[in-house]
Write an enzyme that holds these catalytic residues in place. Sequence first.
Site, PDB file in Angstrom:
ATOM      1  N   ASP A   2      14.274   3.662 -30.865  1.00 23.78           N
ATOM      2  CA  ASP A   2      13.241   3.974 -31.854  1.00 23.78           C
ATOM      3  C   ASP A   2      12.854   2.678 -32.586  1.00 23.78           C
ATOM      4  O   ASP A   2      13.709   1.903 -33.000  1.00 23.78           O
ATOM      5  CB  ASP A   2      13.780   5.008 -32.853  1.00 23.78           C
ATOM      6  CG  ASP A   2      12.694   5.609 -33.715  1.00 23.78           C
ATOM      7  OD1 ASP A   2      12.501   6.826 -33.662  1.00 23.78           O
ATOM      8  OD2 ASP A   2      12.026   4.845 -34.473  1.00 23.78           O
ATOM      9  N   ILE A   3      11.541   2.495 -32.746  1.00 24.81           N
ATOM     10  CA  ILE A   3      11.037   1.249 -33.350  1.00 24.81           C
ATOM     11  C   ILE A   3      11.228   1.225 -34.871  1.00 24.81           C
ATOM     12  O   ILE A   3      11.155   0.165 -35.492  1.00 24.81           O
ATOM     13  CB  ILE A   3       9.549   1.063 -32.964  1.00 24.81           C
ATOM     14  CG1 ILE A   3       9.153  -0.401 -33.003  1.00 24.81           C
ATOM     15  CG2 ILE A   3       8.650   1.883 -33.863  1.00 24.81           C
ATOM     16  CD1 ILE A   3       7.794  -0.654 -32.374  1.00 24.81           C
ATOM     17  N   GLN A  30       7.223  16.009 -37.900  1.00 23.86           N
ATOM     18  CA  GLN A  30       6.774  15.388 -36.643  1.00 23.86           C
ATOM     19  C   GLN A  30       5.592  14.468 -36.915  1.00 23.86           C
ATOM     20  O   GLN A  30       4.560  14.902 -37.427  1.00 23.86           O
ATOM     21  CB  GLN A  30       6.376  16.458 -35.612  1.00 23.86           C
ATOM     22  CG  GLN A  30       6.021  15.846 -34.268  1.00 23.86           C
ATOM     23  CD  GLN A  30       5.684  16.906 -33.201  1.00 23.86           C
ATOM     24  OE1 GLN A  30       5.394  18.055 -33.523  1.00 23.86           O
ATOM     25  NE2 GLN A  30       5.711  16.492 -31.946  1.00 23.86           N
ATOM     26  N   HIS A  86       9.903  14.824 -28.568  1.00 22.19           N
ATOM     27  CA  HIS A  86      10.964  13.814 -28.481  1.00 22.19           C
ATOM     28  C   HIS A  86      12.210  14.299 -29.178  1.00 22.19           C
ATOM     29  O   HIS A  86      12.142  15.036 -30.166  1.00 22.19           O
ATOM     30  CB  HIS A  86      10.506  12.467 -29.069  1.00 22.19           C
ATOM     31  CG  HIS A  86       9.888  12.577 -30.419  1.00 22.19           C
ATOM     32  ND1 HIS A  86       8.591  12.988 -30.622  1.00 22.19           N
ATOM     33  CD2 HIS A  86      10.395  12.354 -31.652  1.00 22.19           C
ATOM     34  CE1 HIS A  86       8.316  13.001 -31.912  1.00 22.19           C
ATOM     35  NE2 HIS A  86       9.407  12.631 -32.565  1.00 22.19           N
ATOM     36  N   PHE A  87      13.324  13.868 -28.642  1.00 20.92           N
ATOM     37  CA  PHE A  87      14.637  14.180 -29.212  1.00 20.92           C
ATOM     38  C   PHE A  87      15.194  12.878 -29.786  1.00 20.92           C
ATOM     39  O   PHE A  87      15.336  11.892 -29.062  1.00 20.92           O
ATOM     40  CB  PHE A  87      15.591  14.714 -28.134  1.00 20.92           C
ATOM     41  CG  PHE A  87      15.137  16.009 -27.535  1.00 20.92           C
ATOM     42  CD1 PHE A  87      14.162  16.039 -26.539  1.00 20.92           C
ATOM     43  CD2 PHE A  87      15.670  17.209 -27.953  1.00 20.92           C
ATOM     44  CE1 PHE A  87      13.725  17.229 -25.985  1.00 20.92           C
ATOM     45  CE2 PHE A  87      15.240  18.418 -27.411  1.00 20.92           C
ATOM     46  CZ  PHE A  87      14.265  18.425 -26.429  1.00 20.92           C
ATOM     47  N   HIS A  88      15.483  12.894 -31.078  1.00 19.13           N
ATOM     48  CA  HIS A  88      16.113  11.737 -31.707  1.00 19.13           C
ATOM     49  C   HIS A  88      17.625  11.788 -31.482  1.00 19.13           C
ATOM     50  O   HIS A  88      18.230  12.850 -31.634  1.00 19.13           O
ATOM     51  CB  HIS A  88      15.916  11.770 -33.228  1.00 19.13           C
ATOM     52  CG  HIS A  88      14.503  11.683 -33.704  1.00 19.13           C
ATOM     53  ND1 HIS A  88      13.967  10.527 -34.206  1.00 19.13           N
ATOM     54  CD2 HIS A  88      13.520  12.618 -33.803  1.00 19.13           C
ATOM     55  CE1 HIS A  88      12.723  10.746 -34.603  1.00 19.13           C
ATOM     56  NE2 HIS A  88      12.425  12.019 -34.362  1.00 19.13           N
TER      57      HIS A  88
HETATM   58  P1  AMP Z   1       8.918  12.132 -35.562  1.00 14.64           P
HETATM   59  O1  AMP Z   1       8.769  11.980 -37.052  1.00 14.64           O
HETATM   60  O2  AMP Z   1      10.008  13.124 -35.192  1.00 14.64           O
HETATM   61  O3  AMP Z   1       7.604  12.444 -34.895  1.00 14.64           O
HETATM   62  O4  AMP Z   1       9.447  10.742 -35.043  1.00 14.64           O
HETATM   63  C1  AMP Z   1       8.630   9.800 -34.412  1.00 14.64           C
HETATM   64  C2  AMP Z   1       9.496   8.597 -34.172  1.00 14.64           C
HETATM   65  O5  AMP Z   1       8.836   7.765 -33.233  1.00 14.64           O
HETATM   66  C3  AMP Z   1       9.767   7.758 -35.422  1.00 14.64           C
HETATM   67  O6  AMP Z   1      11.173   7.663 -35.629  1.00 14.64           O
HETATM   68  C4  AMP Z   1       9.131   6.409 -35.075  1.00 14.64           C
HETATM   69  O7  AMP Z   1       9.850   5.316 -35.597  1.00 14.64           O
HETATM   70  C5  AMP Z   1       9.135   6.436 -33.570  1.00 14.64           C
HETATM   71  N1  AMP Z   1       8.123   5.597 -32.937  1.00 14.64           N
HETATM   72  C6  AMP Z   1       6.793   5.566 -33.180  1.00 14.64           C
HETATM   73  N2  AMP Z   1       6.178   4.671 -32.384  1.00 14.64           N
HETATM   74  C7  AMP Z   1       7.141   4.124 -31.609  1.00 14.64           C
HETATM   75  C8  AMP Z   1       7.144   3.128 -30.577  1.00 14.64           C
HETATM   76  N3  AMP Z   1       6.012   2.518 -30.198  1.00 14.64           N
HETATM   77  N4  AMP Z   1       8.317   2.812 -29.990  1.00 14.64           N
HETATM   78  C9  AMP Z   1       9.461   3.413 -30.382  1.00 14.64           C
HETATM   79  N5  AMP Z   1       9.521   4.368 -31.333  1.00 14.64           N
HETATM   80  C10 AMP Z   1       8.382   4.718 -31.946  1.00 14.64           C
END
Ligand code: AMP
Length: 152
Positions: free
Chosen positions: A38-39, A101, A107-109
């Site tokens: 995750d970025i 979201q 996506h699964f964290h």
């Molecule tokens: P959510 O709030 O569950 O939709 O989480 C989205 C996640 O995607 C967040 O933790 C962001 O940091 C991550 N994210 C967004 N863009 C990228 C990217 N280009 N590469 C890696 N992670 C990302």
Amino acid sequence: MSRPNQSQDPECIFCKIIAGQIPCYELHQDERALAFLDIGPLSKAHSLVVPKAHATTIDELSSEDAAACGAILPRLSKAITTATGAPACNILQNNGALAGQAVGHVHFHVIPRFDPAQPEAEEGVGLRFDWTPNKLEADKAQALQSAIRQGL
Ligand code: AMP
Ligand code: ZN
């Protein structure tokens, strides 16, 4: 098993990562799923598992793609906690803006959880949440059970 659905959304950031148009720190990929760092990590090595086929929320995900994401989570969690020394981790999956979201591709964290005394905690302790349970009443439980089972 059916062939993987390769549908992509050209506006979707995770579809762009899957297509190789945007870079990522890849951890794993197979026919149906991709895992990467995750970025914007909540803690060290916070990672994501995504289906390669675009689906916005979990209820849109095919059983095969859900299985592919689920299949990698145990090994990935183990590799992440081993690599970081995290004593615990959370698997989190947000659906809809109200649920937190931000990216509209399922996506699964995997979020390692650190003890505040660990040096790794300087990069974040991980997921913190309010968990305030109510009581499940029998009559409401039965009504819910019936309504949900009808939908399965
Ligand atoms: P959510 O709030 O569950 O939709 O989480 C989205 C996640 O995607 C967040 O933790 C962001 O940091 C991550 N994210 C967004 N863009 C990228 C990217 N280009 N590469 C890696 N992670 C990302
Ligand atoms: Zn997508």
